[in-house]
Write a protein that holds these residues in place. Structure first.
Motif, PDB file in Angstrom:
ATOM      1  N   GLU A 177       0.836  -1.193   0.000  1.00 36.93           N
ATOM      2  CA  GLU A 177       0.000   0.000   0.000  1.00 36.93           C
ATOM      3  C   GLU A 177       0.881   1.257   0.000  1.00 36.93           C
ATOM      4  O   GLU A 177       2.007   1.240   0.519  1.00 36.93           O
ATOM      5  CB  GLU A 177      -0.896   0.058   1.245  1.00 36.93           C
ATOM      6  N   SER A 178       0.334   2.320  -0.549  1.00 37.87           N
ATOM      7  CA  SER A 178       1.008   3.610  -0.517  1.00 37.87           C
ATOM      8  C   SER A 178      -0.035   4.709  -0.639  1.00 37.87           C
ATOM      9  O   SER A 178      -1.198   4.443  -0.953  1.00 37.87           O
ATOM     10  CB  SER A 178       2.036   3.720  -1.644  1.00 37.87           C
ATOM     11  N   GLY A 179       0.399   5.927  -0.386  1.00 37.29           N
ATOM     12  CA  GLY A 179      -0.486   7.072  -0.567  1.00 37.29           C
ATOM     13  C   GLY A 179      -1.048   7.671   0.693  1.00 37.29           C
ATOM     14  O   GLY A 179      -1.752   8.683   0.649  1.00 37.29           O
ATOM     15  N   LEU A 238      -7.363  12.096  -0.380  1.00 36.91           N
ATOM     16  CA  LEU A 238      -6.169  11.276  -0.557  1.00 36.91           C
ATOM     17  C   LEU A 238      -6.526  10.128  -1.480  1.00 36.91           C
ATOM     18  O   LEU A 238      -7.698   9.694  -1.516  1.00 36.91           O
ATOM     19  CB  LEU A 238      -5.668  10.709   0.771  1.00 36.91           C
ATOM     20  N   ARG A 239      -5.528   9.621  -2.185  1.00 37.44           N
ATOM     21  CA  ARG A 239      -5.724   8.411  -2.971  1.00 37.44           C
ATOM     22  C   ARG A 239      -4.712   7.374  -2.532  1.00 37.44           C
ATOM     23  O   ARG A 239      -3.500   7.599  -2.619  1.00 37.44           O
ATOM     24  CB  ARG A 239      -5.582   8.668  -4.466  1.00 37.44           C
ATOM     25  N   LEU A 240      -5.231   6.251  -2.070  1.00 39.65           N
ATOM     26  CA  LEU A 240      -4.392   5.133  -1.685  1.00 39.65           C
ATOM     27  C   LEU A 240      -4.233   4.177  -2.863  1.00 39.65           C
ATOM     28  O   LEU A 240      -5.148   4.014  -3.664  1.00 39.65           O
ATOM     29  CB  LEU A 240      -4.995   4.376  -0.508  1.00 39.65           C
ATOM     30  N   SER A 241      -3.069   3.547  -2.920  1.00 40.52           N
ATOM     31  CA  SER A 241      -2.800   2.545  -3.948  1.00 40.52           C
ATOM     32  C   SER A 241      -2.423   1.228  -3.284  1.00 40.52           C
ATOM     33  O   SER A 241      -1.791   1.217  -2.231  1.00 40.52           O
ATOM     34  CB  SER A 241      -1.656   2.993  -4.862  1.00 40.52           C
ATOM     35  N   GLY A 265     -15.037 -16.118   0.351  1.00 44.73           N
ATOM     36  CA  GLY A 265     -13.957 -16.718   1.134  1.00 44.73           C
ATOM     37  C   GLY A 265     -13.282 -15.717   2.048  1.00 44.73           C
ATOM     38  O   GLY A 265     -13.664 -14.562   2.112  1.00 44.73           O
ATOM     39  N   GLU A 266     -12.282 -16.190   2.724  1.00 46.46           N
ATOM     40  CA  GLU A 266     -11.539 -15.314   3.614  1.00 46.46           C
ATOM     41  C   GLU A 266     -10.635 -14.386   2.801  1.00 46.46           C
ATOM     42  O   GLU A 266     -10.361 -14.631   1.630  1.00 46.46           O
ATOM     43  CB  GLU A 266     -10.679 -16.146   4.559  1.00 46.46           C
ATOM     44  N   TRP A 267     -10.183 -13.332   3.464  1.00 43.91           N
ATOM     45  CA  TRP A 267      -9.186 -12.463   2.871  1.00 43.91           C
ATOM     46  C   TRP A 267      -7.836 -13.123   3.139  1.00 43.91           C
ATOM     47  O   TRP A 267      -7.402 -13.242   4.275  1.00 43.91           O
ATOM     48  CB  TRP A 267      -9.281 -11.064   3.463  1.00 43.91           C
ATOM     49  N   ASP A 268      -7.211 -13.581   2.082  1.00 42.61           N
ATOM     50  CA  ASP A 268      -6.078 -14.492   2.219  1.00 42.61           C
ATOM     51  C   ASP A 268      -4.733 -13.795   2.400  1.00 42.61           C
ATOM     52  O   ASP A 268      -3.855 -14.335   3.078  1.00 42.61           O
ATOM     53  CB  ASP A 268      -6.010 -15.390   0.980  1.00 42.61           C
ATOM     54  N   TYR A 269      -4.544 -12.679   1.770  1.00 37.11           N
ATOM     55  CA  TYR A 269      -3.258 -11.980   1.825  1.00 37.11           C
ATOM     56  C   TYR A 269      -3.498 -10.516   2.169  1.00 37.11           C
ATOM     57  O   TYR A 269      -4.473  -9.917   1.708  1.00 37.11           O
ATOM     58  CB  TYR A 269      -2.522 -12.084   0.486  1.00 37.11           C
ATOM     59  N   TRP A 270      -2.568  -9.977   2.955  1.00 41.06           N
ATOM     60  CA  TRP A 270      -2.702  -8.608   3.446  1.00 41.06           C
ATOM     61  C   TRP A 270      -1.423  -7.812   3.200  1.00 41.06           C
ATOM     62  O   TRP A 270      -0.321  -8.367   3.220  1.00 41.06           O
ATOM     63  CB  TRP A 270      -2.968  -8.627   4.956  1.00 41.06           C
ATOM     64  N   GLY A 271      -1.615  -6.514   3.008  1.00 35.67           N
ATOM     65  CA  GLY A 271      -0.478  -5.621   2.933  1.00 35.67           C
ATOM     66  C   GLY A 271      -0.055  -5.169   4.324  1.00 35.67           C
ATOM     67  O   GLY A 271      -0.651  -5.553   5.327  1.00 35.67           O
ATOM     68  N   GLN A 272       0.958  -4.312   4.353  1.00 30.73           N
ATOM     69  CA  GLN A 272       1.518  -3.881   5.633  1.00 30.73           C
ATOM     70  C   GLN A 272       0.789  -2.673   6.204  1.00 30.73           C
ATOM     71  O   GLN A 272       0.978  -2.334   7.371  1.00 30.73           O
ATOM     72  CB  GLN A 272       3.009  -3.548   5.470  1.00 30.73           C
ATOM     73  N   GLY A 273      -0.016  -2.018   5.408  1.00 28.74           N
ATOM     74  CA  GLY A 273      -0.802  -0.889   5.881  1.00 28.74           C
ATOM     75  C   GLY A 273      -0.147   0.451   5.593  1.00 28.74           C
ATOM     76  O   GLY A 273       1.076   0.561   5.457  1.00 28.74           O
ATOM     77  N   THR A 274      -0.982   1.472   5.494  1.00 30.84           N
ATOM     78  CA  THR A 274      -0.505   2.840   5.314  1.00 30.84           C
ATOM     79  C   THR A 274      -1.335   3.756   6.213  1.00 30.84           C
ATOM     80  O   THR A 274      -2.561   3.611   6.293  1.00 30.84           O
ATOM     81  CB  THR A 274      -0.579   3.270   3.839  1.00 30.84           C
ATOM     82  N   GLN A 275      -0.680   4.678   6.890  1.00 32.13           N
ATOM     83  CA  GLN A 275      -1.346   5.535   7.862  1.00 32.13           C
ATOM     84  C   GLN A 275      -2.040   6.709   7.171  1.00 32.13           C
ATOM     85  O   GLN A 275      -1.441   7.409   6.345  1.00 32.13           O
ATOM     86  CB  GLN A 275      -0.337   6.074   8.872  1.00 32.13           C
ATOM     87  N   VAL A 276      -3.281   6.920   7.538  1.00 29.02           N
ATOM     88  CA  VAL A 276      -4.040   8.096   7.101  1.00 29.02           C
ATOM     89  C   VAL A 276      -4.445   8.871   8.350  1.00 29.02           C
ATOM     90  O   VAL A 276      -5.076   8.303   9.252  1.00 29.02           O
ATOM     91  CB  VAL A 276      -5.286   7.702   6.294  1.00 29.02           C
ATOM     92  N   THR A 277      -4.070  10.121   8.401  1.00 25.91           N
ATOM     93  CA  THR A 277      -4.416  10.975   9.532  1.00 25.91           C
ATOM     94  C   THR A 277      -5.151  12.208   9.028  1.00 25.91           C
ATOM     95  O   THR A 277      -4.634  12.910   8.152  1.00 25.91           O
ATOM     96  CB  THR A 277      -3.168  11.398  10.314  1.00 25.91           C
ATOM     97  N   VAL A 278      -6.345  12.430   9.550  1.00 28.21           N
ATOM     98  CA  VAL A 278      -7.165  13.567   9.147  1.00 28.21           C
ATOM     99  C   VAL A 278      -7.278  14.511  10.331  1.00 28.21           C
ATOM    100  O   VAL A 278      -7.804  14.132  11.382  1.00 28.21           O
ATOM    101  CB  VAL A 278      -8.556  13.119   8.680  1.00 28.21           C
TER     102      VAL A 278
END
Length: 119
Positions: free
Chosen positions: A6-8, A18-21, A104-117
């Motif tokens: 993830e990024s953005g 904001l736009r996350l990718s 089904g389950e969510w099988d794979y995950w990213g590391q996350g990106t912080q959004v602060t408003v």
């Protein structure tokens, strides 16, 4: 295996955008759908939006519908989350995930990106 990055994320004032990718790599052929989730401090992770990897079909949580838009660019193996009219309560770590099958389950995950408003 599917790898997600993830990024953005960042800091934005209330009312801003904001736009996350979420860039996928590896065995992307096994992806059925991609979703965005978020987790605020002290709260459980919650669903934000999802989109099928091919064909049509997307869904949103009630708290973001009308403000957020999920989209994909299959040529780049990337899913986006356009976030408009952001509110302080949207502050969270945003994660993308992929599912290999419908329902089904969510099988794979990213590391996350912080959004602060900020208010």
């Amino acid at each position: 295996q599917v790898q997600l990055v993830e990024s953005g994320g960042g800091l934005v004032q209330a009312g801003g955008s904001l736009r996350l990718s979420c860039a996928a790599s590896g065995r992307t052929s096994i992806i059925y759908a991609t979703g965005w989730f978020r987790q605020a401090p002290g709260k459980e992770r919650e669903f934000v939006a999802s989109i099928r990897w091919s064909g049509s079909g997307s869904s949103y949580s009630g708290s973001v519908e009308g403000r957020f838009t999920i989209s994909r660019d299959n040529s780049k193996n990337t899913v986006y989350l356009q976030m408009n009219s952001l509110k302080p309560e949207d502050t969270a770590v945003y994660y993308c995930a992929v599912a290999r099958r419908r329902g089904g389950e969510w099988d794979y995950w990213g590391q996350g990106t912080q959004v602060t408003v900020s208010s």
